[in-house]
Design a protein around this motif. Sequence first.
Motif, mmCIF file in Angstrom:
data_model
loop_
_atom_site.group_PDB
_atom_site.id
_atom_site.type_symbol
_atom_site.label_atom_id
_atom_site.label_comp_id
_atom_site.label_asym_id
_atom_site.label_seq_id
_atom_site.Cartn_x
_atom_site.Cartn_y
_atom_site.Cartn_z
ATOM 1 N N ARG A 84 0.837 -1.211 0.000
ATOM 2 C CA ARG A 84 0.000 0.000 0.000
ATOM 3 C C ARG A 84 0.869 1.258 0.000
ATOM 4 N NH1 ARG A 84 -3.739 -3.106 3.046
ATOM 5 N NH2 ARG A 84 -2.671 -2.648 5.010
ATOM 6 N N ILE A 85 1.948 1.222 0.767
ATOM 7 C CA ILE A 85 2.872 2.356 0.791
ATOM 8 C C ILE A 85 3.523 2.528 -0.580
ATOM 9 C CG2 ILE A 85 5.065 3.197 1.733
ATOM 10 C CD1 ILE A 85 4.298 1.861 4.390
ATOM 11 N N ALA A 86 3.964 1.418 -1.148
ATOM 12 C CA ALA A 86 4.697 1.464 -2.419
ATOM 13 C C ALA A 86 3.837 1.955 -3.573
ATOM 14 C CB ALA A 86 5.269 0.084 -2.739
ATOM 15 N N GLU A 93 10.174 9.713 -1.752
ATOM 16 C CA GLU A 93 10.786 10.095 -0.479
ATOM 17 C C GLU A 93 9.790 9.957 0.678
ATOM 18 O OE1 GLU A 93 12.989 11.808 -3.814
ATOM 19 O OE2 GLU A 93 10.867 11.841 -3.258
ATOM 20 N N GLN A 94 8.554 10.326 0.436
ATOM 21 C CA GLN A 94 7.520 10.182 1.464
ATOM 22 C C GLN A 94 7.192 8.721 1.732
ATOM 23 O OE1 GLN A 94 4.594 12.650 -0.522
ATOM 24 N NE2 GLN A 94 4.832 14.300 0.974
ATOM 25 N N ARG A 95 7.237 7.908 0.695
ATOM 26 C CA ARG A 95 7.003 6.471 0.876
ATOM 27 C C ARG A 95 8.085 5.861 1.751
ATOM 28 N NH1 ARG A 95 6.162 5.133 -5.497
ATOM 29 N NH2 ARG A 95 4.545 6.702 -5.887
ATOM 30 N N LEU A 96 9.324 6.278 1.537
ATOM 31 C CA LEU A 96 10.419 5.773 2.356
ATOM 32 C C LEU A 96 10.230 6.187 3.807
ATOM 33 C CD1 LEU A 96 13.124 4.337 2.657
ATOM 34 C CD2 LEU A 96 14.260 6.484 2.014
ATOM 35 N N TYR A 97 9.795 7.413 4.024
ATOM 36 C CA TYR A 97 9.548 7.871 5.397
ATOM 37 C C TYR A 97 8.455 7.025 6.050
ATOM 38 C CZ TYR A 97 8.772 10.911 9.397
ATOM 39 O OH TYR A 97 8.666 11.385 10.685
ATOM 40 N N ALA A 145 12.666 -2.388 -2.904
ATOM 41 C CA ALA A 145 13.620 -2.025 -3.955
ATOM 42 C C ALA A 145 12.990 -1.042 -4.940
ATOM 43 C CB ALA A 145 14.107 -3.266 -4.689
ATOM 44 N N GLY A 146 11.703 -1.187 -5.200
ATOM 45 C CA GLY A 146 11.028 -0.265 -6.105
ATOM 46 C C GLY A 146 11.032 1.162 -5.573
ATOM 47 N N ILE A 147 10.842 1.309 -4.257
ATOM 48 C CA ILE A 147 10.874 2.636 -3.642
ATOM 49 C C ILE A 147 12.279 3.224 -3.724
ATOM 50 C CG2 ILE A 147 10.541 3.916 -1.490
ATOM 51 C CD1 ILE A 147 8.490 1.797 -0.658
ATOM 52 N N LEU A 148 13.282 2.423 -3.392
ATOM 53 C CA LEU A 148 14.661 2.906 -3.395
ATOM 54 C C LEU A 148 15.133 3.234 -4.805
ATOM 55 C CD1 LEU A 148 16.335 0.501 -0.790
ATOM 56 C CD2 LEU A 148 14.951 2.559 -0.437
ATOM 57 N N SER A 149 14.667 2.460 -5.774
ATOM 58 C CA SER A 149 15.038 2.714 -7.166
ATOM 59 C C SER A 149 14.494 4.057 -7.641
ATOM 60 C CB SER A 149 14.526 1.587 -8.061
ATOM 61 O OG SER A 149 14.809 1.840 -9.417
ATOM 62 N N ALA A 150 13.266 4.357 -7.227
ATOM 63 C CA ALA A 150 12.647 5.619 -7.636
ATOM 64 C C ALA A 150 13.390 6.819 -7.064
ATOM 65 C CB ALA A 150 11.186 5.644 -7.188
ATOM 66 N N ILE A 151 14.007 6.655 -5.905
ATOM 67 C CA ILE A 151 14.759 7.754 -5.288
ATOM 68 C C ILE A 151 16.158 7.874 -5.878
ATOM 69 C CG2 ILE A 151 15.761 8.601 -3.122
ATOM 70 C CD1 ILE A 151 13.433 7.210 -1.671
#
Length: 223
Positions: A84-86, A93-97, A145-151
């Motif tokens: 849900r976050i992803a 950046e907000q998703r990572l937080y 990994a998808g979140i980190l890749s986007a950043i």
Amino acid sequence: MSKTKQTTRSPRTDGEATRARLLEAAGRLFSEQGFAETTGKAIAQQAGADLASINYHFGNRNGLYQAVLLEAHRQILDLDDLQRIATSEQSPEQRLYALLDGLVQRASQPDAWAPRVLARELMAPSSHLQVLLEEAVPPKIITVAGILSAISGIPVNDPALLRCLLSIAAPCMMLIVVGRDLPGPLRPIMQESQQSLVAHLHRFALAGLQASGAHYRETRKIQ
């Protein structure tokens, strides 16, 4: 004369309730005493179930411990919540937080058995750890990994991104192992407010991801 209507619970419902009680009782006892020192009899007694129910629902005590590990990992990092976050409309950046905030919150709960069970397993890994590595961890790694890749701009399948993921996950694992009430040199950190701790982890992770992304792109230019 009216007849009293009798309601019967389905065997499925009763079985699910017994399984849940066994899982909860085992989680608490394993977190307090460890796997080796916790007997099936003690678990059954605390759960208000018979000893045979452990074998019925989990195969044996080993199977019950593996189920506890999986449930503990779910309580710390639930795949549905993570997805849900992803897929939210927030910025990467907000998703990572949000991800870090949830991890810190769940790892810091004083009465929760899940962090303590995982801490015991991480400090003294057993063969049962493999069930986490094979079943629980892989889909969560893909999502994070998808979140980190986007950043960072680093492709999901590149080893450089996996190194970033490890660097961000390591402090979170340390929080689980250390615990909020464990004495030692790290205790002052654990006594900080959750908001301060999350903000630091987020700031540190962003800086690392941005630097790693810049290095990745510069390396590709040189090649």
